[in-house]
Scaffold this motif. Structure first.
Motif, short mmCIF file in Angstrom:
data_model
loop_
_atom_site.label_atom_id
_atom_site.label_comp_id
_atom_site.label_asym_id
_atom_site.label_seq_id
_atom_site.Cartn_x
_atom_site.Cartn_y
_atom_site.Cartn_z
N GLN A 29 63.87 34.80 56.69
CA GLN A 29 64.94 34.21 57.48
C GLN A 29 64.69 32.74 57.79
N SER A 30 65.76 32.12 58.27
CA SER A 30 65.72 30.73 58.71
C SER A 30 66.41 30.64 60.06
N TYR A 31 65.85 29.85 60.98
CA TYR A 31 66.44 29.65 62.30
C TYR A 31 66.94 28.21 62.42
N GLU A 32 68.18 28.05 62.91
CA GLU A 32 68.72 26.74 63.25
C GLU A 32 68.93 26.70 64.76
N GLN A 33 68.31 25.75 65.43
CA GLN A 33 68.49 25.63 66.88
C GLN A 33 69.87 25.07 67.17
N LEU A 34 70.60 25.71 68.10
CA LEU A 34 71.95 25.29 68.46
C LEU A 34 72.03 24.63 69.83
N SER A 35 71.24 25.09 70.79
CA SER A 35 71.27 24.52 72.13
C SER A 35 70.22 23.41 72.23
N THR A 36 70.36 22.60 73.27
CA THR A 36 69.51 21.42 73.39
C THR A 36 68.30 21.69 74.28
N GLY A 37 67.19 21.02 73.96
CA GLY A 37 65.96 21.15 74.73
C GLY A 37 64.80 21.62 73.87
N ALA A 38 63.60 21.53 74.43
CA ALA A 38 62.41 21.95 73.70
C ALA A 38 62.48 23.44 73.38
N PHE A 39 62.16 23.78 72.14
CA PHE A 39 62.19 25.17 71.71
C PHE A 39 60.96 25.91 72.22
N SER A 40 61.18 27.16 72.62
CA SER A 40 60.08 28.03 73.02
C SER A 40 60.39 29.44 72.55
N GLY A 41 59.46 30.03 71.82
CA GLY A 41 59.67 31.38 71.33
C GLY A 41 58.36 32.12 71.20
N THR A 42 58.41 33.41 71.35
CA THR A 42 57.22 34.24 71.16
C THR A 42 57.60 35.44 70.29
N LEU A 43 56.63 35.90 69.53
CA LEU A 43 56.80 37.10 68.73
C LEU A 43 55.50 37.88 68.78
N LEU A 44 55.60 39.14 69.17
CA LEU A 44 54.45 40.04 69.21
C LEU A 44 54.79 41.26 68.37
N ALA A 45 53.93 41.60 67.42
CA ALA A 45 54.20 42.73 66.53
C ALA A 45 52.92 43.48 66.23
N ILE A 46 53.05 44.78 66.05
CA ILE A 46 51.94 45.64 65.63
C ILE A 46 52.43 46.48 64.46
N SER A 47 51.60 46.59 63.41
CA SER A 47 52.00 47.29 62.20
C SER A 47 50.95 48.30 61.77
N ALA A 48 51.43 49.40 61.24
CA ALA A 48 50.62 50.32 60.45
C ALA A 48 51.26 50.31 59.05
N ASN A 49 50.85 51.22 58.18
CA ASN A 49 51.32 51.15 56.80
C ASN A 49 52.82 51.24 56.66
N ASP A 50 53.48 52.12 57.39
CA ASP A 50 54.90 52.36 57.18
C ASP A 50 55.74 52.09 58.41
N ILE A 51 55.19 51.40 59.40
CA ILE A 51 55.94 51.12 60.63
C ILE A 51 55.46 49.81 61.24
N THR A 52 56.41 49.05 61.78
CA THR A 52 56.12 47.84 62.55
C THR A 52 56.99 47.86 63.79
N VAL A 53 56.41 47.57 64.93
CA VAL A 53 57.19 47.40 66.15
C VAL A 53 57.01 45.96 66.62
N PHE A 54 58.04 45.39 67.22
CA PHE A 54 57.97 43.99 67.59
C PHE A 54 58.82 43.70 68.82
N ARG A 55 58.50 42.59 69.45
CA ARG A 55 59.26 42.07 70.59
C ARG A 55 59.36 40.56 70.41
N GLU A 56 60.58 40.03 70.46
CA GLU A 56 60.80 38.60 70.27
C GLU A 56 61.53 38.02 71.47
N THR A 57 61.04 36.87 71.93
CA THR A 57 61.67 36.13 73.01
C THR A 57 62.07 34.76 72.50
#
Length: 324
Positions: A29-57
Motif C-alpha cells: 500500500q501507499s499512504y497520502e497525507q490529507l490533513s495538515t501537521g506533523a504525521f504520527s502513526g504506530t503499528l503493532l503486529a504479531i504473527s505466526a505462520n498462518d495468522i497476523t493480528v495488528f493494531r494501527e493508530t
C-alpha cells in the motif's frame, strides 16, 4: 520444518506516512497525507505462520491505496474514529468491518484520528467451514461483500482479545509466549466470519452518486500524470467530461477535500518523497520545481503547514539518518 508455533513481532512508530504504509507487508500500500501537521502513526503486529493480528493508530487523515496480499484475507475494524471514513465506494463508521480480499485493489480514507485492529488469515483456514465449496469461494465472497455493519458481541470480543494480546507483549514483550493466544484468536476469527456469512450482512453507506469513485479515480490519475504541470479544475472537467459540481462532490465525498486542495497534497507528498530519497545532491529548489511550485517561499510555507517541518529540515534529517 517450520515451527508452527514460532511467532514474530513488529513495532513501528512512524513520522512519515509512507514509512507507516510500507511497514505492513500483508498490504502492499501507499499512504497520502490529507490533513495538515506533523504525521504520527504506530503499528503493532504479531504473527505466526498462518495468522497476523495488528493494531494501527493514525493521527493524521490519510488516503490509502494498494493491493492485498494474495495469500491472506485481512479483516479490520475501527476502535476509534474521529469522523466517518471512506472505503471502496462507501462511507463507514465504527460499526463497520472491512475485508481486504487477496489480490484486490482497495481505497481507504481515514479521518484525522483513527485506531483500528485487524487479523489476517490464510484463506485455506476457512475451507473447514464449507468443505464442499470451491477453493476460491471465500475470495469471491469477500470481493462482492467487502464491508458489513457489526454491533454483535463476537466482533467486540475479537477486537478486545486482539488489543489485549498486543498490549500484553508491550514494547519489549516476548512474542514466543503468545503462540497459544494466537491460535485461540484464529479460531475466534473463523467463528466470527462464519457468523457474518450466515447473516449475509452488508454495510456502509453507499455514496449518493455511484459514479463518484470512478470520477475521483480518473481525476487522481490525471493529477499524478501531471504533477509538475499547470492543471486547473476546468482542465480536469474537460478531460473527464464531467461538471465542476460533480468533480467537487466526488472529491469531497472520497477525500474530504476539494480537487484543488487534493492536488496540492499530491504535489507536497511527491516533494516529500523526493526530499527523503537516496538521490545525491538534490536541492529544495529542484524538488519544488519538479512538483509544480515555481515560488520557493510559497512552497516552503505550504510544505511546513502540511508536514510540520520545513523542506530543508526533511532533507537534512534524511541525510543525517543516512550517514548515522
Amino acid at each position: 520444518m517450520t515451527d508452527p508455533n514460532a511467532t514474530s513481532r513488529l513495532c513501528v512508530h512512524a513520522r512519515d506516512p509512507q514509512e507507516q504504509a510500507s511497514s505492513f507487508g500483508l498490504l502492499h500500500q501507499s499512504y497520502e497525507q490529507l490533513s495538515t501537521g506533523a504525521f504520527s502513526g504506530t503499528l503493532l503486529a504479531i504473527s505466526a505462520n498462518d495468522i497476523t493480528v495488528f493494531r494501527e493508530t493514525l493521527d493524521q487523515s490519510v488516503f490509502q491505496t494498494g493491493v492485498s496480499d494474495t495469500e491472506h484475507i485481512t479483516i479490520a475494524a475501527a476502535c476509534e474514529l474521529s469522523e466517518r471514513a471512506y472505503w471502496n465506494g462507501r462511507h463507514i463508521d465504527k460499526d463497520s468491518v472491512v475485508a481486504f480480499t487477496p489480490g484486490r485493489e482497495f481505497e481507504l480514507r481515514t479521518p484525522t484520528h483513527s485506531v483500528c485492529v485487524g487479523i489476517s488469515l490464510e484463506p485455506s483456514l476457512l475451507q473447514s467451514l464449507s468443505p464442499e465449496r470451491p477453493p476460491d469461494y471465500w475470495q469471491k465472497l469477500f470481493t462482492n461483500h467487502d464491508c458489513w455493519s457489526e454491533t454483535g458481541r463476537l466482533k467486540f470480543d475479537l477486537q478486545a482479545r486482539i488489543t489485549q494480546l498486543l498490549q500484553q507483549t508491550g514494547a519489549t514483550g516476548a512474542p514466543g509466549d503468545c503462540a497459544a493466544d494466537l491460535l485461540d484468536l484464529r479460531e475466534l476469527a473463523i467463528d466470527y466470519l462464519c457468523s457474518v456469512v450466515e447473516r449475509g450482512q452488508a454495510g456502509g453507506q453507499k455514496l449518493r452518486i455511484d459514479s463518484y469513485p470512478r470520477i475521483a479515480r480518473r481525476a487522481r490519475a490525471a493529477m499524478l500524470d501531471r504533477l509538475g504541470e499547470p492543471l486547473s479544475v476546468t482542465d480536469l472537467c474537460n478531460e473527464l467530461g464531467c461538471s465542476r459540481r460533480s468533480l467537487q462532490y466526488a472529491f469531497e465525498s472520497i477525500y474530504d477535500l476539494g480537487p484543488v486542495a487534493y492536488l496540492r497534497t499530491l504535489r507536497l507528498a511527491a516533494a516529500r518523497r523526493q526530499l527523503t530519497s537516496e538521490k545525491p545532491g538534490i536541492t529544495v529548489q529542484e524538488v519544488a520545481a519538479a512538483v509544480g511550485f515555481n515560488h520557493l517561499p510559497r512552497f516552503a510555507q505550504e510544505y511546513a503547514r502540511m508536514f510540520g517541518e520545513r523542506p530543508s529540515e526533511s532533507l537534512a534529517a534524511h541525510r543525517a539518518h543516512r550517514f548515522s
